[in-house]
Design a protein around this motif. Structure first.
Motif: not given
Length: 185
Positions: A73-81, A97-102, A104-108, A112-118
């Motif tokens: 939910e925290r990740f989705r609030k950043l409106n990832p592409p 690159r955009t996901l990496n920045n997100m 880092q910013y939201s301390i994922i 959990e990064k693979v799940l969020c990206a997929s």
């Protein structure tokens, strides 16, 4: 007792020749003192390193331990592409690159990064991910592994080399990028 030097007589026998004016006991005492001071310095360095490590651990941002739903939910609030099968390999690299920045910013957390990206893969990229899931255990996949297989699919080594050569061949006026780099180094 005087300190001596052992020398051979040429036939395999050693003789100790005293060094004039050097007291063996004084040298041993001096060496003992040096070893003790070195041991104290080593101990001080160990204690300082441990103290520095404690300070670093306290000051570092620790990943939060929270349910996956809250992380997503925290990740989705950043409106990832969203990523669909892009024909431009630079779009794939930009997406990562955009996901990496997100992240880092939201301390994922890394787990959990693979799940969020997929979750952001759509169209043929989503189908590609379904295939990957049938081949690899994505539940334990690292973010580094995800980026590796993603780049192998959408930004291959050959394309990276071609883009690098294209960059090196760029010119502004009559001067290449390489010449500019040399000029400013």
């Amino acid at each position: 007792m005087a300190l001596g030097v052992r020398v051979t007589d040429g036939f395999g026998k050693f003789q100790t020749t005293p060094i004039a004016g050097v007291d063996r006991d004084a040298v041993i005492a001096r060496l003992t003192d040096l070893v003790e001071r070195q041991a104290q310095q080593v101990q001080q360095l160990i204690e300082q390193r441990n103290t520095d490590n404690l300070r670093t651990d306290v000051n570092q941002r620790q990943p939060r331990i929270e349910p996956i739903e809250l992380v997503c939910e925290r990740f989705r609030k950043l409106n990832p592409p969203i990523f669909e099968d892009a024909t431009d390999p630079l779009a794939a690299e930009d997406w990562l690159r955009t996901l990496n920045n997100m992240f880092q910013y939201s301390i994922i957390p890394d787990t959990e990064k693979v799940l969020c990206a997929s979750f952001m893969l759509r169209g043929s990229a989503g189908h590609w991910w379904d295939t990957v899931k049938s081949i690899e255990d994505v539940a334990v996949m690292t973010w580094e592994r995800f980026k590796e297989i993603f780049r192998n699919k959408y930004f291959t080594a050959l394309v990276r080399i071609m883009k690098m050569n294209e960059f090196i061949q760029l010119k502004q006026g009559n001067v290449t990028v390489t010449d500019y780099l040399c000029k400013f180094e």
